[in-house]
Design a protein around this motif. Structure first.
Motif, PDB file in Angstrom:
ATOM      1  N   ASN A  50      16.367   6.308   0.871  1.00  0.00           N
ATOM      2  CA  ASN A  50      17.586   6.779   0.202  1.00  0.00           C
ATOM      3  C   ASN A  50      17.326   7.257  -1.222  1.00  0.00           C
ATOM      4  OD1 ASN A  50      19.251   6.070   2.425  1.00  0.00           O
ATOM      5  ND2 ASN A  50      19.286   3.946   1.736  1.00  0.00           N
ATOM      6  N   SER A  51      16.152   6.950  -1.766  1.00  0.00           N
ATOM      7  CA  SER A  51      15.876   7.306  -3.156  1.00  0.00           C
ATOM      8  C   SER A  51      14.378   7.334  -3.410  1.00  0.00           C
ATOM      9  CB  SER A  51      16.528   6.302  -4.108  1.00  0.00           C
ATOM     10  OG  SER A  51      15.878   5.029  -3.984  1.00  0.00           O
ATOM     11  N   TYR A  52      13.998   7.953  -4.534  1.00  0.00           N
ATOM     12  CA  TYR A  52      12.592   7.947  -4.927  1.00  0.00           C
ATOM     13  C   TYR A  52      12.134   6.539  -5.305  1.00  0.00           C
ATOM     14  CZ  TYR A  52      12.089  13.035  -4.951  1.00  0.00           C
ATOM     15  OH  TYR A  52      11.992  14.351  -4.588  1.00  0.00           O
ATOM     16  N   ALA A  53      13.036   5.745  -5.820  1.00  0.00           N
ATOM     17  CA  ALA A  53      12.677   4.369  -6.169  1.00  0.00           C
ATOM     18  C   ALA A  53      12.213   3.608  -4.929  1.00  0.00           C
ATOM     19  CB  ALA A  53      13.861   3.656  -6.814  1.00  0.00           C
ATOM     20  N   GLU A  54      12.832   3.865  -3.801  1.00  0.00           N
ATOM     21  CA  GLU A  54      12.422   3.213  -2.561  1.00  0.00           C
ATOM     22  C   GLU A  54      11.049   3.707  -2.113  1.00  0.00           C
ATOM     23  OE1 GLU A  54      16.843   2.307  -0.630  1.00  0.00           O
ATOM     24  OE2 GLU A  54      15.498   3.753   0.341  1.00  0.00           O
ATOM     25  N   THR A  55      10.794   5.000  -2.251  1.00  0.00           N
ATOM     26  CA  THR A  55       9.473   5.518  -1.868  1.00  0.00           C
ATOM     27  C   THR A  55       8.391   4.909  -2.754  1.00  0.00           C
ATOM     28  OG1 THR A  55       9.445   7.480  -3.325  1.00  0.00           O
ATOM     29  CG2 THR A  55      10.553   7.703  -1.192  1.00  0.00           C
ATOM     30  N   ASP A  56       8.698   4.720  -4.034  1.00  0.00           N
ATOM     31  CA  ASP A  56       7.722   4.134  -4.958  1.00  0.00           C
ATOM     32  C   ASP A  56       7.375   2.709  -4.540  1.00  0.00           C
ATOM     33  OD1 ASP A  56       7.740   6.461  -6.438  1.00  0.00           O
ATOM     34  OD2 ASP A  56       9.124   5.696  -7.962  1.00  0.00           O
ATOM     35  N   ALA A  57       8.388   1.954  -4.169  1.00  0.00           N
ATOM     36  CA  ALA A  57       8.166   0.557  -3.776  1.00  0.00           C
ATOM     37  C   ALA A  57       7.287   0.479  -2.533  1.00  0.00           C
ATOM     38  CB  ALA A  57       9.504  -0.138  -3.535  1.00  0.00           C
ATOM     39  N   THR A  79       3.528   1.768  -3.226  1.00  0.00           N
ATOM     40  CA  THR A  79       2.739   0.769  -3.939  1.00  0.00           C
ATOM     41  C   THR A  79       2.286  -0.349  -3.008  1.00  0.00           C
ATOM     42  OG1 THR A  79       3.916   1.224  -6.004  1.00  0.00           O
ATOM     43  CG2 THR A  79       2.762  -0.883  -5.842  1.00  0.00           C
ATOM     44  N   SER A  80       3.174  -0.787  -2.144  1.00  0.00           N
ATOM     45  CA  SER A  80       2.865  -1.884  -1.236  1.00  0.00           C
ATOM     46  C   SER A  80       1.864  -1.482  -0.153  1.00  0.00           C
ATOM     47  CB  SER A  80       4.157  -2.396  -0.582  1.00  0.00           C
ATOM     48  OG  SER A  80       3.896  -3.447   0.307  1.00  0.00           O
ATOM     49  N   LEU A  81       1.960  -0.238   0.322  1.00  0.00           N
ATOM     50  CA  LEU A  81       1.122   0.187   1.447  1.00  0.00           C
ATOM     51  C   LEU A  81      -0.228   0.762   1.040  1.00  0.00           C
ATOM     52  CD1 LEU A  81       3.655   1.900   3.902  1.00  0.00           C
ATOM     53  CD2 LEU A  81       2.936  -0.498   3.778  1.00  0.00           C
ATOM     54  N   MET A  82      -0.439   1.014  -0.248  1.00  0.00           N
ATOM     55  CA  MET A  82      -1.694   1.625  -0.673  1.00  0.00           C
ATOM     56  C   MET A  82      -2.933   0.857  -0.190  1.00  0.00           C
ATOM     57  SD  MET A  82      -1.948   4.574  -2.138  1.00  0.00           S
ATOM     58  CE  MET A  82      -3.353   4.591  -3.248  1.00  0.00           C
ATOM     59  N   PRO A  83      -2.989  -0.480  -0.291  1.00  0.00           N
ATOM     60  CA  PRO A  83      -4.176  -1.191   0.221  1.00  0.00           C
ATOM     61  C   PRO A  83      -4.402  -0.944   1.710  1.00  0.00           C
ATOM     62  CG  PRO A  83      -2.889  -2.626  -1.207  1.00  0.00           C
ATOM     63  CD  PRO A  83      -2.054  -1.409  -0.960  1.00  0.00           C
ATOM     64  N   ASP A  84      -3.325  -0.888   2.493  1.00  0.00           N
ATOM     65  CA  ASP A  84      -3.448  -0.623   3.926  1.00  0.00           C
ATOM     66  C   ASP A  84      -3.989   0.783   4.169  1.00  0.00           C
ATOM     67  OD1 ASP A  84      -1.748  -2.968   5.399  1.00  0.00           O
ATOM     68  OD2 ASP A  84      -0.845  -2.440   3.475  1.00  0.00           O
ATOM     69  N   PHE A  85      -3.435   1.758   3.452  1.00  0.00           N
ATOM     70  CA  PHE A  85      -3.889   3.132   3.609  1.00  0.00           C
ATOM     71  C   PHE A  85      -5.358   3.271   3.212  1.00  0.00           C
ATOM     72  CE2 PHE A  85       0.715   4.719   2.750  1.00  0.00           C
ATOM     73  CZ  PHE A  85       1.038   4.504   4.077  1.00  0.00           C
ATOM     74  N   ARG A  86      -5.738   2.642   2.097  1.00  0.00           N
ATOM     75  CA  ARG A  86      -7.129   2.736   1.638  1.00  0.00           C
ATOM     76  C   ARG A  86      -8.095   2.173   2.692  1.00  0.00           C
ATOM     77  NH1 ARG A  86      -5.595   2.074  -4.327  1.00  0.00           N
ATOM     78  NH2 ARG A  86      -6.257   4.099  -5.162  1.00  0.00           N
ATOM     79  N   GLU A  87      -7.717   1.062   3.277  1.00  0.00           N
ATOM     80  CA  GLU A  87      -8.566   0.438   4.299  1.00  0.00           C
ATOM     81  C   GLU A  87      -8.726   1.352   5.511  1.00  0.00           C
ATOM     82  OE1 GLU A  87      -8.606  -3.573   7.129  1.00  0.00           O
ATOM     83  OE2 GLU A  87      -7.291  -3.479   5.380  1.00  0.00           O
ATOM     84  N   GLU A  88      -7.626   1.979   5.938  1.00  0.00           N
ATOM     85  CA  GLU A  88      -7.685   2.854   7.108  1.00  0.00           C
ATOM     86  C   GLU A  88      -8.512   4.104   6.833  1.00  0.00           C
ATOM     87  OE1 GLU A  88      -6.566   2.201  10.240  1.00  0.00           O
ATOM     88  OE2 GLU A  88      -6.259   0.216   9.360  1.00  0.00           O
ATOM     89  N   PHE A  89      -8.371   4.670   5.643  1.00  0.00           N
ATOM     90  CA  PHE A  89      -9.160   5.851   5.303  1.00  0.00           C
ATOM     91  C   PHE A  89     -10.649   5.506   5.198  1.00  0.00           C
ATOM     92  CE2 PHE A  89      -5.132   7.872   3.877  1.00  0.00           C
ATOM     93  CZ  PHE A  89      -5.283   9.078   4.545  1.00  0.00           C
ATOM     94  N   GLU A  90     -10.959   4.334   4.675  1.00  0.00           N
ATOM     95  CA  GLU A  90     -12.358   3.921   4.561  1.00  0.00           C
ATOM     96  C   GLU A  90     -13.034   3.880   5.930  1.00  0.00           C
ATOM     97  OE1 GLU A  90     -12.708   0.251   2.504  1.00  0.00           O
ATOM     98  OE2 GLU A  90     -12.167   1.086   0.539  1.00  0.00           O
ATOM     99  N   LYS A 122       5.976  -3.617   8.252  1.00  0.00           N
ATOM    100  CA  LYS A 122       5.711  -3.891   6.847  1.00  0.00           C
ATOM    101  C   LYS A 122       6.542  -2.969   5.963  1.00  0.00           C
ATOM    102  CE  LYS A 122       2.052  -4.525   3.429  1.00  0.00           C
ATOM    103  NZ  LYS A 122       0.608  -4.664   3.165  1.00  0.00           N
ATOM    104  N   THR A 123       6.662  -1.716   6.363  1.00  0.00           N
ATOM    105  CA  THR A 123       7.477  -0.754   5.614  1.00  0.00           C
ATOM    106  C   THR A 123       8.929  -1.213   5.553  1.00  0.00           C
ATOM    107  OG1 THR A 123       6.041   1.084   6.270  1.00  0.00           O
ATOM    108  CG2 THR A 123       8.269   1.652   5.524  1.00  0.00           C
ATOM    109  N   LEU A 124       9.460  -1.637   6.697  1.00  0.00           N
ATOM    110  CA  LEU A 124      10.842  -2.110   6.745  1.00  0.00           C
ATOM    111  C   LEU A 124      11.035  -3.345   5.874  1.00  0.00           C
ATOM    112  CD1 LEU A 124      11.897  -1.730  10.498  1.00  0.00           C
ATOM    113  CD2 LEU A 124      12.306  -0.161   8.579  1.00  0.00           C
ATOM    114  N   LYS A 125      10.052  -4.238   5.867  1.00  0.00           N
ATOM    115  CA  LYS A 125      10.170  -5.462   5.054  1.00  0.00           C
ATOM    116  C   LYS A 125      10.200  -5.123   3.565  1.00  0.00           C
ATOM    117  CE  LYS A 125       9.119 -10.150   4.455  1.00  0.00           C
ATOM    118  NZ  LYS A 125       9.235 -10.118   3.004  1.00  0.00           N
ATOM    119  N   VAL A 126       9.329  -4.212   3.140  1.00  0.00           N
ATOM    120  CA  VAL A 126       9.322  -3.807   1.724  1.00  0.00           C
ATOM    121  C   VAL A 126      10.662  -3.190   1.349  1.00  0.00           C
ATOM    122  CG1 VAL A 126       8.256  -2.298   0.015  1.00  0.00           C
ATOM    123  CG2 VAL A 126       6.824  -3.475   1.684  1.00  0.00           C
TER     124      VAL A 126
END
Length: 336
Positions: free
Chosen positions: A113-120, A123-134, A324-328
């Motif tokens: 609903n907002s950019y603030a939600e995308t930011d949250a 930030t939370s999913l970055m470690p997951d994304f980094r691991e998958e890209f690695e 995890k996305t829904l929980k955040v």
């Protein structure tokens, strides 16, 4: 004045040659490609980042940038990275759908609903994304942003029926957009981003989806002159480097790249949002019409979100990353 002009011009040319020469002589040279057009904020901000890294590493780390899709679309760029022709790139989330499916989770229609939600969530999913890209031999340096996406067409679209009667485009290989439109009984035309403008001009398609600023820099707004004024999805991307080449850098240089990226790409997201905001008045001044969508149409489209989720989970992204996305999101909204 003539002499001053010549002197200034000579200094600028000399500076440009010095920068190019320094990049070419860099001990660690990364060839980077992107679909972003030359002169766009995505490219200019990236150049600021590369200059800082070059300066802080004493010219030992350099970047040669190929913007505007000259190296092909996302998958062509990825293939060039696999064979060593490129060592990095700026990719869309659609382009990475087949490489790291979980990376597409934030593009689910009507999720935010907002950019603030995308930011949250980002930030939370970055470690997951980094691991998958690695796991794919890629170093995720930063995420980028396109912004909230609107329906844009050569004629007004305010109802589902009008959308169904149009000829919609989606990016090649985009499972989420395809599933969403298919659920509305729409069979979209799949094209790479560089092919969209010519397809609008020839009438192969008449409806596209983009952020306001993206429509301007890609010139789509010159043909798709009606914007349905209700954003329905969020689009983003990432800056990736070849992990093997990145790992060969001294730890000090790795840290410089990451610290510079954290700062410059954060600024880029802010600049992108401002550009999207400013683009509304620019488009209006150029004759683009923003049309209001009927409330029942908007609700009908939002209902499709729930209908396609089961289809998307485990096919387009994992249930784990979606939950995890829904929980955040739930935690963030509960604290507002």
């Amino acid at each position: 004045m003539r002499l001053l002009t010549v002197v200034c011009f000579t200094i600028l040319i000399g500076f440009g040659l010095t920068v190019d020469h320094a990049q070419a002589k860099a001990k660690h040279l990364f060839k980077i490609a992107s679909l972003a057009p030359d002169g766009s904020i995505w490219v200019t901000k990236f150049e600021d980042f590369t200059k800082e890294v070059s300066e802080k590493t004493g010219g030992e780390v350099g970047f040669r940038v190929y913007p505007g899709g000259v190296m092909g679309d996302d998958m062509a760029m990825y293939r060039k990275m696999r064979v060593g022709q490129l060592q990095g790139g700026g990719f869309t989330m659609t382009g990475m759908a087949s490489v790291v499916p979980d990376f597409t989770v934030m593009s689910v229609p009507f999720l935010f609903n907002s950019y603030a939600e995308t930011d949250a969530v980002r930030t939370s999913l970055m470690p997951d994304f980094r691991e998958e890209f690695e796991k794919k031999g890629l170093e995720l340096i930063a995420m980028t942003e396109v912004g909230f996406i609107y329906t844009m067409s050569t004629k007004p679209i305010t109802t589902v029926s009008e959308l169904q009667q149009s000829t919609s485009w989606i990016p090649s290989g985009d499972p989420l957009a395809s599933a969403f439109l298919n659920s509305l009984d729409i069979t979209p035309v799949q094209l790479t981003i560089p092919d969209v403008l010519s397809s609008l001009q020839t009438g192969l398609i008449d409806t596209v989806y983009n952020s306001l600023y993206g429509s301007i820099v890609l010139q789509w707004f010159t043909k798709a002159r009606y914007v349905t004024d209700a954003p329905f999805a969020y689009a983003y991307g990432c800056f990736l480097l070849d992990k093997k080449k990145f790992d060969k850098l001294p730890k000090e240089y790795q840290d410089i790249i990451q610290e510079s990226a954290d700062r410059h790409f954060s600024d880029l997201i802010d600049a992108t949002r401002k550009s999207n905001s400013d683009s509304r008045s620019v488009m209006s001044s150029r004759g683009v019409k923003f049309v209001e969508v009927e409330p029942e149409t908007l609700q009908s489209l939002k209902n499709q979100h729930n209908l396609i989720i089961d289809q998307l989970k485990d096919n387009s992204f994992s249930d784990r990353i979606y939950q995890k996305t829904l929980k955040v999101l739930s935690d963030y909204r509960a604290n507002q």
